[in-house]
Design an enzyme around this catalytic site. Sequence first.
Site, short mmCIF file in Angstrom:
data_model
loop_
_atom_site.label_atom_id
_atom_site.label_comp_id
_atom_site.label_asym_id
_atom_site.label_seq_id
_atom_site.Cartn_x
_atom_site.Cartn_y
_atom_site.Cartn_z
N LYS A 105 33.92 -17.63 42.36
CA LYS A 105 34.34 -17.34 40.87
C LYS A 105 33.01 -17.68 40.05
CE LYS A 105 38.00 -15.92 42.51
NZ LYS A 105 38.68 -14.48 42.90
N SER B 168 36.61 -9.38 44.19
CA SER B 168 36.93 -10.11 42.93
C SER B 168 35.99 -10.50 42.10
CB SER B 168 37.94 -11.36 43.51
OG SER B 168 37.16 -12.15 43.88
#
Length: 222
Positions: free
Chosen positions: A89, A35
């Site tokens: 993230k 990701s």
Amino acid sequence: MRRWLSKYRYAIIFWLCFGIFRTSLADWNPIPSGSMRPTLVEGDVVLVNRVAYDLKLPLTDISVAELGNPQRGDVVTFSSPKDGERLIKRIVGIPGDTLQMKDEVLWVNGVPATYQDEQAISEPMGPGQTIPGIKLTELASSSRRTVQFMPAVRAARDFGPVVVPADSYFMLGDNRDNSADSRYIGFVPRRLLIGHAHHILASAKILDNWMPRFSRFGSPIL
């Protein structure tokens, strides 16, 4: 029992101190998914500064002192507000920001990001499987990073405008079309931030032959 405690007291003290250190000051975090590609890849192990933003009581989300403010562009680890899973993230929105995405283009406070250095890539999607993608340099709100897109993948390419609430942050993965980020889990409260990921400690090809990637050892996370 007393004799056993006396014999192993130094080992017990060491592991207690080690546990407090890892849960309060610094940590390492393995990267299990793609990701955050191309910034982080499967098999990277990142160093996390747990006191970059808050000093917390060990094993809790209780902050006893604020030590710094998260910035746009920081790569952070945090507990998902959806299910508590630990994620990593990039912060793209801080409290008060107005964010929007139009056909993959990120807008911050009414200003669109710019994209340059386009490069075609093949993204691994499973054993022996790849999918075409595009790697680009994204410049947004005075921060710069490398991101990638996979046009053939179904993804949330539009959202907003939304305003980031107080004491919360909006997260995106650098692999924009393959990331369960704030587009899906919502804003992340500050209390759920674990720390700032700043360097790659080690890396291995876990999707292939497990050979180390020595060129990534000690690399800063940009």
